[in-house]
Structure formats: C-alpha cells, structure tokens
Design a protein around this motif. Structure first.
Motif, PDB file in Angstrom:
ATOM      1  N   TYR A 240      34.354   4.960  59.181  1.00 56.44           N
ATOM      2  CA  TYR A 240      35.441   4.726  60.142  1.00 56.44           C
ATOM      3  C   TYR A 240      34.873   4.483  61.540  1.00 56.44           C
ATOM      4  CZ  TYR A 240      39.806   5.131  62.653  1.00 56.44           C
ATOM      5  OH  TYR A 240      40.878   4.870  63.459  1.00 56.44           O
ATOM      6  N   LEU A 241      33.800   5.165  61.880  1.00 51.27           N
ATOM      7  CA  LEU A 241      33.157   4.922  63.168  1.00 51.27           C
ATOM      8  C   LEU A 241      32.739   3.461  63.286  1.00 51.27           C
ATOM      9  CD1 LEU A 241      31.793   5.784  65.834  1.00 51.27           C
ATOM     10  CD2 LEU A 241      29.802   6.422  64.480  1.00 51.27           C
ATOM     11  N   ALA A 242      32.179   2.914  62.214  1.00 53.28           N
ATOM     12  CA  ALA A 242      31.682   1.538  62.244  1.00 53.28           C
ATOM     13  C   ALA A 242      32.799   0.504  62.244  1.00 53.28           C
ATOM     14  CB  ALA A 242      30.747   1.306  61.064  1.00 53.28           C
ATOM     15  N   VAL A 243      33.867   0.722  61.484  1.00 53.29           N
ATOM     16  CA  VAL A 243      34.881  -0.336  61.313  1.00 53.29           C
ATOM     17  C   VAL A 243      36.280   0.041  61.781  1.00 53.29           C
ATOM     18  CG1 VAL A 243      33.620  -1.382  59.401  1.00 53.29           C
ATOM     19  CG2 VAL A 243      35.407   0.291  58.929  1.00 53.29           C
ATOM     20  N   GLY A 244      36.460   1.237  62.260  1.00 51.72           N
ATOM     21  CA  GLY A 244      37.796   1.689  62.669  1.00 51.72           C
ATOM     22  C   GLY A 244      38.405   0.877  63.799  1.00 51.72           C
ATOM     23  N   GLY A 245      37.564   0.366  64.689  1.00 54.45           N
ATOM     24  CA  GLY A 245      38.078  -0.470  65.775  1.00 54.45           C
ATOM     25  C   GLY A 245      38.716  -1.746  65.244  1.00 54.45           C
TER      26      GLY A 245
ATOM     27  N   VAL B  27      36.748   9.312  67.622  1.00 60.27           N
ATOM     28  CA  VAL B  27      35.626   9.244  66.677  1.00 60.27           C
ATOM     29  C   VAL B  27      34.400   8.645  67.369  1.00 60.27           C
ATOM     30  CG1 VAL B  27      34.820   8.077  64.585  1.00 60.27           C
ATOM     31  CG2 VAL B  27      37.038   9.223  64.600  1.00 60.27           C
ATOM     32  N   ALA B  28      34.586   7.595  68.140  1.00 62.80           N
ATOM     33  CA  ALA B  28      33.467   6.973  68.850  1.00 62.80           C
ATOM     34  C   ALA B  28      32.876   7.943  69.877  1.00 62.80           C
ATOM     35  CB  ALA B  28      33.920   5.680  69.526  1.00 62.80           C
ATOM     36  N   ALA B  29      33.722   8.683  70.567  1.00 57.78           N
ATOM     37  CA  ALA B  29      33.226   9.674  71.529  1.00 57.78           C
ATOM     38  C   ALA B  29      32.398  10.742  70.817  1.00 57.78           C
ATOM     39  CB  ALA B  29      34.390  10.309  72.282  1.00 57.78           C
ATOM     40  N   TRP B  30      32.882  11.191  69.652  1.00 56.77           N
ATOM     41  CA  TRP B  30      32.118  12.179  68.898  1.00 56.77           C
ATOM     42  C   TRP B  30      30.786  11.578  68.436  1.00 56.77           C
ATOM     43  CZ3 TRP B  30      31.930  17.143  68.695  1.00 56.77           C
ATOM     44  CH2 TRP B  30      31.076  17.724  67.776  1.00 56.77           C
ATOM     45  N   GLY B  31      30.786  10.313  68.069  1.00 53.33           N
ATOM     46  CA  GLY B  31      29.547   9.648  67.676  1.00 53.33           C
ATOM     47  C   GLY B  31      28.531   9.635  68.798  1.00 53.33           C
ATOM     48  N   VAL B  32      28.996   9.382  70.008  1.00 52.72           N
ATOM     49  CA  VAL B  32      28.097   9.390  71.169  1.00 52.72           C
ATOM     50  C   VAL B  32      27.552  10.800  71.391  1.00 52.72           C
ATOM     51  CG1 VAL B  32      28.002   9.112  73.682  1.00 52.72           C
ATOM     52  CG2 VAL B  32      29.136   7.384  72.274  1.00 52.72           C
TER      53      VAL B  32
ATOM     54  N   LEU C 293      17.668   0.726  66.276  1.00 53.33           N
ATOM     55  CA  LEU C 293      18.274  -0.575  65.993  1.00 53.33           C
ATOM     56  C   LEU C 293      19.594  -0.398  65.234  1.00 53.33           C
ATOM     57  CD1 LEU C 293      17.986  -3.631  66.212  1.00 53.33           C
ATOM     58  CD2 LEU C 293      16.728  -3.582  64.043  1.00 53.33           C
ATOM     59  N   ALA C 294      19.628   0.527  64.288  1.00 54.80           N
ATOM     60  CA  ALA C 294      20.863   0.795  63.548  1.00 54.80           C
ATOM     61  C   ALA C 294      21.939   1.352  64.480  1.00 54.80           C
ATOM     62  CB  ALA C 294      20.594   1.771  62.413  1.00 54.80           C
ATOM     63  N   ARG C 295      21.563   2.259  65.358  1.00 55.66           N
ATOM     64  CA  ARG C 295      22.520   2.812  66.332  1.00 55.66           C
ATOM     65  C   ARG C 295      23.049   1.722  67.250  1.00 55.66           C
ATOM     66  NH1 ARG C 295      19.249   8.279  68.071  1.00 55.66           N
ATOM     67  NH2 ARG C 295      19.762   9.483  66.188  1.00 55.66           N
ATOM     68  N   LEU C 296      22.147   0.860  67.706  1.00 52.08           N
ATOM     69  CA  LEU C 296      22.560  -0.254  68.564  1.00 52.08           C
ATOM     70  C   LEU C 296      23.509  -1.182  67.814  1.00 52.08           C
ATOM     71  CD1 LEU C 296      22.300  -1.830  71.220  1.00 52.08           C
ATOM     72  CD2 LEU C 296      20.312  -2.994  70.218  1.00 52.08           C
ATOM     73  N   GLY C 297      23.211  -1.455  66.549  1.00 55.70           N
ATOM     74  CA  GLY C 297      24.090  -2.303  65.751  1.00 55.70           C
ATOM     75  C   GLY C 297      25.494  -1.735  65.619  1.00 55.70           C
ATOM     76  N   VAL C 298      25.590  -0.434  65.387  1.00 52.00           N
ATOM     77  CA  VAL C 298      26.911   0.201  65.287  1.00 52.00           C
ATOM     78  C   VAL C 298      27.608   0.142  66.643  1.00 52.00           C
ATOM     79  CG1 VAL C 298      28.122   2.379  64.890  1.00 52.00           C
ATOM     80  CG2 VAL C 298      26.311   1.660  63.332  1.00 52.00           C
ATOM     81  N   ALA C 299      26.878   0.398  67.720  1.00 42.81           N
ATOM     82  CA  ALA C 299      27.481   0.346  69.053  1.00 42.81           C
ATOM     83  C   ALA C 299      28.010  -1.055  69.367  1.00 42.81           C
ATOM     84  CB  ALA C 299      26.467   0.780  70.108  1.00 42.81           C
ATOM     85  N   VAL C 300      27.242  -2.076  69.035  1.00 40.85           N
ATOM     86  CA  VAL C 300      27.684  -3.460  69.266  1.00 40.85           C
ATOM     87  C   VAL C 300      28.912  -3.763  68.421  1.00 40.85           C
ATOM     88  CG1 VAL C 300      27.038  -5.883  68.893  1.00 40.85           C
ATOM     89  CG2 VAL C 300      25.449  -4.325  70.026  1.00 40.85           C
ATOM     90  N   LEU C 301      28.912  -3.311  67.185  1.00 40.26           N
ATOM     91  CA  LEU C 301      30.063  -3.510  66.304  1.00 40.26           C
ATOM     92  C   LEU C 301      31.316  -2.867  66.887  1.00 40.26           C
ATOM     93  CD1 LEU C 301      30.500  -4.811  63.489  1.00 40.26           C
ATOM     94  CD2 LEU C 301      30.164  -2.536  62.520  1.00 40.26           C
ATOM     95  N   VAL C 302      31.183  -1.646  67.372  1.00 40.09           N
ATOM     96  CA  VAL C 302      32.325  -0.937  67.965  1.00 40.09           C
ATOM     97  C   VAL C 302      32.797  -1.656  69.223  1.00 40.09           C
ATOM     98  CG1 VAL C 302      33.029   1.201  69.102  1.00 40.09           C
ATOM     99  CG2 VAL C 302      31.765   1.305  66.950  1.00 40.09           C
TER     100      VAL C 302
END
Length: 115
Positions: free
Chosen positions: A20-25, A41-46, A94-103
């Motif tokens: 959900y963090l990756a695609v919820g937006g 969810v994004a805030a908790w991810g950060v 890189l994976a974290r950056l990818g998720v951040a860009v996706l969000v």
C-alpha cells in the motif's frame, strides 16, 4: 499454534502495508478519500527509514519466539524478508528512492486529477 498465527498475520499485514505504501497513492486517484490514509502510511514509511521501530516487527518477532521459532534478526522485517531476497542489499538506497519517486509521482497525478 496461536502464537504462530499471530506472527504469520503480522507478516502478511506488514507486506500489505508495504504494498500500500508503494501503490496507495495511485488508488487515491480512483478513491479520493483514501489519500489521508496514504499520507499517514507514507509518513510512517519515512519514520521507519529514519530508524523508528515498526510495531508489526515486534509483534511478529514476539509471536515467532513464543511459538518456539527463531525470531526476526535485530535488523528487522525488511532486512529479513526483502533485502537480499527481492533486491540485493547494496541496492537498498536505490529501492527506497524508487518507492519515494513512485509515491511522489502518484501524489502529482492525484493533484492533477483533482483539478
């Protein structure tokens, strides 16, 4: 048996949370009222990336240990199930950056669709 069930449910919820963090937006493009939940969810991810321990990790670890299994390693859920399994450990940032860009892309699309 009950402790193992608790641990397994915590693991499944954790994976669902990360999905959900990756695609919820993007889901908020269709169901606009879900954007508040995704922001949380994004805030908790950060917070999680900055070192705050996730309660789901503690619940799973507790359940596994009480079921007589090996608990999660001190490095936690992500290191145990994802890093080195889904992507190599050296590509964590890189994976974290990818998720951040996706969000961020999903949020930009959300704003554009609202206009």
């Amino acid at each position: 048996m009950m402790y193992r069930l608790v641990a397994d449910i915590a693991m499944v919820v954790h994976f669902a949370f990360l999905a959900y963090l990756a695609v919820g937006g993007f889901l908020a493009w269709r169901w606009r009222r879900t954007i508040g939940l995704h922001l949380a969810v994004a805030a908790w991810g950060v917070l999680s990336v900055s070192g705050v321990d996730c309660p789901l990790t503690h619940v799973e670890d507790w359940g596994r240990r009480n079921a007589g299994q090996a608990g999660l390693p001190p490095s936690g859920f992500i290191d145990h199930y994802i890093e080195g399994v889904i992507y190599p450990e050296e590509h964590t940032n890189l994976a974290r950056l990818g998720v951040a860009v996706l969000v961020l892309f999903s949020y930009a699309g959300y704003v554009l669709r609202r206009q």
